[in-house]
Design a protein around this motif. Structure first.
Motif, PDB file in Angstrom:
ATOM      1  N   ARG A  86      58.742 -55.124  26.830  1.00 16.78           N
ATOM      2  CA  ARG A  86      58.530 -55.335  25.475  1.00 16.78           C
ATOM      3  C   ARG A  86      57.150 -54.596  24.869  1.00 16.78           C
ATOM      4  NH1 ARG A  86      57.712 -60.971  24.459  1.00 16.78           N
ATOM      5  NH2 ARG A  86      59.825 -61.388  25.109  1.00 16.78           N
ATOM      6  N   THR A  87      56.168 -54.620  25.846  1.00 21.49           N
ATOM      7  CA  THR A  87      54.711 -53.967  25.256  1.00 21.49           C
ATOM      8  C   THR A  87      55.251 -52.642  24.822  1.00 21.49           C
ATOM      9  OG1 THR A  87      53.871 -55.272  26.948  1.00 21.49           O
ATOM     10  CG2 THR A  87      52.487 -53.508  25.748  1.00 21.49           C
ATOM     11  N   PRO A  88      55.945 -51.538  25.596  1.00 17.33           N
ATOM     12  CA  PRO A  88      55.948 -50.317  24.785  1.00 17.33           C
ATOM     13  C   PRO A  88      57.001 -50.404  23.821  1.00 17.33           C
ATOM     14  CG  PRO A  88      56.784 -50.365  27.128  1.00 17.33           C
ATOM     15  CD  PRO A  88      56.102 -51.703  27.088  1.00 17.33           C
ATOM     16  N   ILE A  89      57.994 -51.185  23.797  1.00 16.84           N
ATOM     17  CA  ILE A  89      59.052 -51.281  22.540  1.00 16.84           C
ATOM     18  C   ILE A  89      58.249 -51.672  21.474  1.00 16.84           C
ATOM     19  CG2 ILE A  89      61.223 -52.377  21.918  1.00 16.84           C
ATOM     20  CD1 ILE A  89      62.055 -52.347  24.956  1.00 16.84           C
ATOM     21  N   THR A  90      57.416 -52.628  21.462  1.00 15.71           N
ATOM     22  CA  THR A  90      56.563 -53.062  20.401  1.00 15.71           C
ATOM     23  C   THR A  90      55.949 -52.089  19.727  1.00 15.71           C
ATOM     24  OG1 THR A  90      56.573 -55.403  21.276  1.00 15.71           O
ATOM     25  CG2 THR A  90      55.087 -54.945  19.345  1.00 15.71           C
TER      26      THR A  90
END
Ligand code: ADP
Length: 268
Positions: free
Chosen positions: A50-54
């Motif tokens: 989720r971190t890089p996608i956000t």
């Protein structure tokens, strides 16, 4: 923790009725522990994804809005997006590798792998990465080829991960040393074995972190790991592959002076 496990599992014991299923308290505890680990793992993976996608969706929004006409900002954001995309893709391949080696743990690899050649190849592949930080790779190999029974691709991955870490965490303008010993007896193994050391001159690792380094997603410094493009899975993969080869992984470190990761593999 035995008492806790008893309380937690006591209710479950009555469940398997009628079909003669008998599970001991220990079995149920082990099953529940495995289930808790699986849940942790899924939560960790989701967070890591989720971190890089956000970040990526934030940058897309900025590029469509405020940064639309700012060429310099656009360039900067695009390069961050590229870096995050590369990290995502490394994460997915590390997850796949981990899944593969965890599954195959019980199989015994048997092809003869020439470790000396492998060390030379991996050093050559990572040479340009090291050169970027002015890190010098030294390889100290015995004159005769050293072979072990194993899976060449997996052993290549062990070396790549350990050498990659030594370069990433060893600090710029330093040396990384790869030392392969001739077959010998090692007290960690029953029979003869070979030992491969990957040593760096970095900041080292505080003793209390060392036993946890091979846990999936365990990092001493998450910020630093992310900055150098880490996934937190490299050493977990190394540990599984070494286990699968019936070998041992030993980690030693002197804070302020450097670390040494040693792999001892049975040779027959
Ligand atoms: P990562 O992708 O974060 O590098 P690893 O599983 O390979 O994940 O390593 C786990 C952690 O162990 C790293 O985040 C780092 O904190 C620490 N570590 C690994 N190798 C070294 C090293 N050679 N020197 C110092 N710390 C290291």
């Amino acid at each position: 923790s035995r008492d806790t496990a008893w309380t937690v599992t006591a209710g479950a014991v009555a469940l398997p009725r009628g079909r003669g299923v008998a599970l001991s308290f220990e079995d149920i505890t082990a099953v529940e522990e495995a289930e808790a680990m699986r849940r942790d793992f899924v939560a960790n993976v989701s967070h890591e994804l989720r971190t890089p996608i956000t970040a990526l969706s934030g940058f897309i929004e900025t590029l469509r809005g405020p940064a639309r006409d700012d060429a310099a900002a656009r360039e900067r954001f695009l390069s961050i997006m590229q870096r995050e995309t590369e990290r995502l893709s490394r994460l997915v391949s590390d997850l796949l590798s981990l899944g593969r080696v965890e599954q195959a743990e019980r199989l015994r690899p048997t092809a003869a792998v020439d470790l000396s050649a492998l060390v030379a190849q991996v050093a050559a592949v990572l040479e340009p990465v090291a050169a970027r930080d002015r890190v010098v790779i030294r390889a100290d190999l015995p004159d005769d080829p050293v072979t072990v029974p194993g899976d060449e691709e997996q052993l290549r991955q062990v070396l790549t991960n350990l050498l990659g870490n030594a370069i990433k965490y060893g600090g710029a303008d330093r040396e990384v040393t790869l030392t392969l010993g001739a077959p010998d007896r090692h007290r960690e193994l029953r029979g003869p074995g070979v030992r491969l050391d990957v040593a760096d001159q970095g900041d080292g690792i505080a003793a209390h972190h060392i036993p946890r380094l091979t846990e999936r997603f365990y990092r001493v410094d998450a910020h630093r790991s992310r900055a150098v493009g880490g996934t937190g899975l490299g050493l977990a993969i190394v540990k599984h592959i070494v286990n699968r080869h019936r070998g041992r992984l030993r980690i030693e470190s002197v804070p302020g002076q450097g670390s040494r990761f040693s792999v001892i593999l049975p040779a027959d």
